[in-house]
Each structure stands twice: as structure tokens, then as C-alpha cells.
Design a protein around this motif. Sequence first.
Motif, PDB file in Angstrom:
ATOM      1  N   ARG A 126       0.812  -1.223   0.000  1.00  0.00           N
ATOM      2  CA  ARG A 126       0.000   0.000   0.000  1.00  0.00           C
ATOM      3  C   ARG A 126       0.843   1.270   0.000  1.00  0.00           C
ATOM      4  NH1 ARG A 126       0.342   0.613   5.728  1.00  0.00           N
ATOM      5  NH2 ARG A 126       0.731  -1.482   6.490  1.00  0.00           N
ATOM      6  N   GLN A 130       1.201   4.321  -7.377  1.00  0.00           N
ATOM      7  CA  GLN A 130       0.507   3.811  -8.557  1.00  0.00           C
ATOM      8  C   GLN A 130       1.331   2.690  -9.195  1.00  0.00           C
ATOM      9  OE1 GLN A 130      -0.557   6.737 -11.528  1.00  0.00           O
ATOM     10  NE2 GLN A 130      -2.472   5.663 -11.949  1.00  0.00           N
ATOM     11  N   ARG A 139      -9.335  -7.907 -13.280  1.00  0.00           N
ATOM     12  CA  ARG A 139     -10.412  -7.598 -12.337  1.00  0.00           C
ATOM     13  C   ARG A 139     -10.003  -7.903 -10.901  1.00  0.00           C
ATOM     14  NH1 ARG A 139     -16.403  -8.465 -12.952  1.00  0.00           N
ATOM     15  NH2 ARG A 139     -17.148  -9.068 -10.901  1.00  0.00           N
ATOM     16  N   GLN A 142      -7.106  -5.500  -9.785  1.00  0.00           N
ATOM     17  CA  GLN A 142      -7.609  -4.163  -9.461  1.00  0.00           C
ATOM     18  C   GLN A 142      -8.308  -4.169  -8.110  1.00  0.00           C
ATOM     19  OE1 GLN A 142      -7.178  -0.837  -9.911  1.00  0.00           O
ATOM     20  NE2 GLN A 142      -7.469  -1.171 -12.105  1.00  0.00           N
ATOM     21  N   GLU A 143      -9.149  -5.211  -7.890  1.00  0.00           N
ATOM     22  CA  GLU A 143      -9.918  -5.302  -6.657  1.00  0.00           C
ATOM     23  C   GLU A 143      -8.989  -5.443  -5.435  1.00  0.00           C
ATOM     24  OE1 GLU A 143     -13.371  -8.096  -6.754  1.00  0.00           O
ATOM     25  OE2 GLU A 143     -12.420  -8.891  -4.946  1.00  0.00           O
ATOM     26  N   ARG A 146      -7.366  -2.047  -4.873  1.00  0.00           N
ATOM     27  CA  ARG A 146      -8.334  -1.021  -4.486  1.00  0.00           C
ATOM     28  C   ARG A 146      -8.725  -1.173  -3.037  1.00  0.00           C
ATOM     29  NH1 ARG A 146     -12.984  -1.422  -8.096  1.00  0.00           N
ATOM     30  NH2 ARG A 146     -11.661  -0.553  -9.712  1.00  0.00           N
ATOM     31  N   LYS A 147      -8.863  -2.436  -2.576  1.00  0.00           N
ATOM     32  CA  LYS A 147      -9.216  -2.684  -1.182  1.00  0.00           C
ATOM     33  C   LYS A 147      -8.175  -2.101  -0.241  1.00  0.00           C
ATOM     34  CE  LYS A 147     -12.128  -6.782  -1.030  1.00  0.00           C
ATOM     35  NZ  LYS A 147     -11.973  -8.236  -1.191  1.00  0.00           N
ATOM     36  N   ARG A 148      -6.928  -1.956  -0.717  1.00  0.00           N
ATOM     37  CA  ARG A 148      -5.865  -1.392   0.101  1.00  0.00           C
ATOM     38  C   ARG A 148      -5.674   0.090  -0.161  1.00  0.00           C
ATOM     39  NH1 ARG A 148      -5.876  -6.273  -0.366  1.00  0.00           N
ATOM     40  NH2 ARG A 148      -4.991  -7.700   1.167  1.00  0.00           N
ATOM     41  N   GLY A 149      -6.618   0.691  -0.867  1.00  0.00           N
ATOM     42  CA  GLY A 149      -6.559   2.127  -1.126  1.00  0.00           C
ATOM     43  C   GLY A 149      -5.585   2.504  -2.209  1.00  0.00           C
ATOM     44  N   ASN A 151      -4.551   2.799  -6.165  1.00  0.00           N
ATOM     45  CA  ASN A 151      -5.056   2.805  -7.527  1.00  0.00           C
ATOM     46  C   ASN A 151      -3.974   2.257  -8.440  1.00  0.00           C
ATOM     47  OD1 ASN A 151      -7.328   3.301  -8.977  1.00  0.00           O
ATOM     48  ND2 ASN A 151      -7.414   5.466  -8.433  1.00  0.00           N
TER      49      ASN A 151
END
Lengths: 226, 418
Positions: A126, A130, A139, A142-143, A146-149, A151
Amino acid sequence: MSSTPVFAAPSESSVESRPPILFALPKGRTAEESLALLEKAGLTGPLDTNSRKLVLPNADNSIGFVMAKPWDVPTYVEYGAADVGICGLDVLRESGRRVHEPLRLPFGHCRLSVAGPKDRPDTPLRYASQPRIATKYPRLAQEFFRKRGVNAEVIGLSGSVELGPVLGLADLIVDIVETGSTLRANGLVEIRTILDVQAVLIINRAAYQLKSKQIQGIIERIRAVI
Amino acid sequence: MQGQIPFGVADYFWEEALQRQELITSLLATFRAWGYGDVMPPAFEYAASLTAQASASLQAEMYRFLDRDGSTLALRPEFTTPIARLAGTRLHDWPMPQRFCYGGSVFRYVDPQAGRQREFWQAGVELIGAPSPDADAEVLALTAEAMKVAGLTDYRIVLGQIRYFGGLLAALELTPDQADSLRWAIERKSEPALADFLRDTPLRTGQRQAVEALPGLSGGDIQRVIDQAERHCLNTEMHRALVNLRGVVDALAGYGVLESVVLDLTEIRSLGYYTGISFEALAPESGFSIGSGGRYDDLVGHFGPAQPAVGVALGVERLLLARQRQSGQIASLQPTPPHALVISHQNPAALAQVQRWRAAGYRLQMEVNGRGLADVLASAERTGIAQVLIWEDEGFSAFRRQSDGSFESTSGEIFFDE
């Protein structure tokens, strides 16, 4: 209106002789294990998977087997083109298809992991603002980030993902790991497991209700041998 | 971009458009026969109204845009909420129950799939102001009737009662994460996920047995399923769910549609929206549900005095698709030809005769380009028209298409193929 021309259904006879249950099996690595399991469960005898026929019926024509590209199995089953299917949990989750998944099957074990160069500094994922991720699983990758904030910049590839960091295309990869030897050969180490993968039995939601007797029979016979 | 259309919408024309219109017309006629009145809510309205109780996924699928005064609008993603708004805000003092039926297009930002584009058609009913199992049964029976009217010979309605599972969740006193994992396991019918839940969650014996019994609570043997569920009731909520179901099943038996109903207490997709029965209509050869509905007692209260309500929405495209697959007939990709093409020479007596035929229900097309008989016959042959009429002095002469496609002059009285 008698004068309105009507196209007949695609070759009447092939529709009639089609077995009541269609079962989609993944071509390739897991095909043999899938077939071995189905034989053990008494659902089919040996099938000639090299046959040019598209639908391979079992002995009493109660189940027809279709050999499909692994990534297409969840699609076939969600649309009801096949009633039942076998695929990897990785493929199912990446597809996001809405199907029932009553049983996990005892083969196809591996894991979906994040991996990176072995000389990468040991910091939490995290911390990267980027990161560029090469993967066949855009998919799920990305998920996960994203769960770890985070992008992440996800770069979709269709194979040889481990080349990504080697060629400077990506910082990290998200890919299937079995023994880790491919990773090691490319100077990569596993950083985090995203998903424990194994084969899974999937069922079309409508078929589960409309053909419940046959479907429950299949589930029971497979459950008995796993 | 010129001449193209955006992703997710389609032009329907000729036979396909006709089938669609005819299906909606016959569904609405059926709904009206059961005492439902027409309603036509707007295609777009304030987004805040439409999201009153929409699930996160439906909210994410809504087409939103700004009005010129800056307020956020949205295209309707379904009909139930606009009708609940109408009944709650403007018709709350009209005697209950109130019955509404509709047919029209809805808009959702989704990946196009079988029988569903981003604009797709729904027809359905809402029955507002009736909490009884009789009201539930009426909507279920009407759904079965609509399947038959739509021409489906084989269909099944999978009936659930969300309060049974809701009551169970309350009785188990789970953390939100635990509740999520149980819901997920039940929704996907996943035995290993349910086993994981049972392993990781401390439960008392009665609670554990109630969870273990869940997967077995489905099937066409409705009485058995209800009896079995009865044994694992942990609170009055679960019990009430079954009392309601017994009432619904008794009423359905009266309608004679019970043989196409399957009970499934693990059908919990719409937890949080439905407050009682919920159901899906399924047809073999069609992997997706062709209609769904249920009881939503909390929605009308967002807009006015609270009212219990129950309804169903049928997917028009999916009904057509399922019918096609069952009948093996697909729409011909041609316009439906008229019964005859007419060369009238604008003679008043000829036109009067044509008007009489039209009034009797025959579709007659007039030659308006002044073409001669040979050209008109060629045109009729190309477009599948079976008969050409030409006015000669005192009356019409007819040319009928023969089996080999050519046209031949016929004598005797003029008639039209049905």
C-alpha cells in the motif's frame, strides 16, 4: 399468417438427440483430472476428447460433455448454454459470472499471488502510489489493490506475465503460482496470496431449479468421491 | 458517429418490432382483465426519488444527468419505484388496494447480455395496499397467467420468503462479516463456503441445526419444505414467514398453478429490498430469469403514508427469447406483408371498396408511385406480398402468387389469405 416465411430451428434432429444435461469441461491441463473424477463418480465412461464431435454424450445419453476453453466455461454456464461446468476458482472469480458453485473439487490446486522482483525493497504494497501490475487477471488485481486504497495501473496480458518486470513493463505481477519455479527462474518472489485456487463445480441458476433432479444427482455422485 | 447508434441500444423494426408490441399489448390486456389500471410514469425523474430504496448495484447502473437548474435526474431503471412514488404522494387517499400495470422501456448501464441491452422492455403489475397472502398469490398467479399468454409452454416460478432467512440472521446474532459470509454461501449454494462458516462461527446447537438445514429447504414438494423449515424456527419472524407461505400456497392451489411453483427458502438475492415473498420466473433453454417480483412493504412509505405492496416485472425480450426457443421459430427478418397491394387509379368506387376491406381487418397497401401492373407485380414478388389487385372499369381483378413465386390472374370473388 401462412405467407410469412419462418426459419426452422437449427437442424431439428440435432436438437432432439441432445442429452438433457450439458456439462462444460475445460480443455487443457485440468481436462484429464476432470474426466477422471467424473468417471470415478460413475457419470461417464472414457470419452474420446479428440473426437471432432462438439457434444460427447455419455453411455445412456443422459449427459453431454462439451470441451470448452477454460475461460469460457463460466460464460457458457451463466448463459445456460451449458447446465453444469468445471473451472478454476481463479477463472470463476475473474469472470464475475453469477452461477451456483456447490462443490470444490480435489484438483487444480494453486494460488493467485502478487509477485515482484526479489531485490524489491521490503515495503507494504500500500506504500506504492501507482504500481504497474502485469496480469491475466485485471479484475481481481484491481480489486485487491483497491481494497488497500491503492489505484494500481493494471496492464492486461494474455500470457508470460512474468516477463513484465523483467522487461520493465510492470513493477509487479498478479499470476497463478503452483511451485514457484517459474517465478524463481525470472528473479521474482511471491509477496502476497490473493486467492487459494482449486477446481470448482458450477451450475446455471435456472438449471439448478428446472433440472433439479438431474443436477442434484450429479452433485451427490461427485460429492461421494471427493 | 453519423448513422451509428450508441452501445447498448437497438433499432427494432418489421417483425421484431411487431412481436414486441403485440406481446406488450397482450400482457397489458391480461393485467387489465385482472382489474389492474394503466400507469405511465415519466422516462426520467429526480435521481433521489429513484434511489429511495435501490440496491447499491442498481444505483451504480442508473443513467444520471443534470437538469438545466443543476438538479440530478436519472432515467428510470425499473417501474416499481416511480409507481410507489405516485401512489405514496398523490393517490394515498384513494381507497386501497390499488392496482397498476405498465409496459415500457427501462435503462441500465450494464454489459449487454442475453435479452438485455442497456435499454430494455418490462411489463408488470404493482398491487398496493394489501398485506395478505391472497395478494401475494394473486401476483404469483397473474405471473403464471402472463407466461401462458406470452406463449411459454414450459416455465417454473421459484418462490422464496425473505423473512425466513432474515429471521434466522437475527436469531444467530452474527457480526456483519459473519452475516455476509453466510449470505454469500447461501446465495451461491456453496457447500464448502457454508462448511467454512459453520467451522468459524460459534453457534448453539439449535442455531447450528437451523443453518445446516437451510440448503435442504427447497424443492417442488412444497408441503415437505415448509414442514421441515417449521422444525428449525428460532423466533416469531421465521414462524411468521412460514404462516405467510402456507397462506400463499393455499391460495395458489385454488388458482391451479401450484404445479409450476418451486419453493426455495435459500432464494435471498434481494435481501434488503423485498420484505416477504420474492420470486423468479424461469424457463428451460433460457439461463436467465425472465421475470422477478416480490413483496416490498417499506417502499411506498418513502413517499407518503406507508403501504404494503407486492408486484412483478417481466422482461419482454427474455419472454420473446424463451418463446422462440420453445417454439423453435424465430422472427422472420422481413416486414409483415399486407394482404394485398392495390392499384386503384384513385377511382372513388375502388377506394371505397378498399376502405370496406380495411374496416373488416385486412391490411391493404395502395400503389402510390403510379407504377404499371408489371412493376407492381415485381415489387410484390420481392416483398412477399401474396396478392395484387388492379381496378378495371367496374371492379377489381386479382393476381395471386403461385407456389413457384409467379403471379397469375384469378377469376371469381376476391378473398384474402388469413
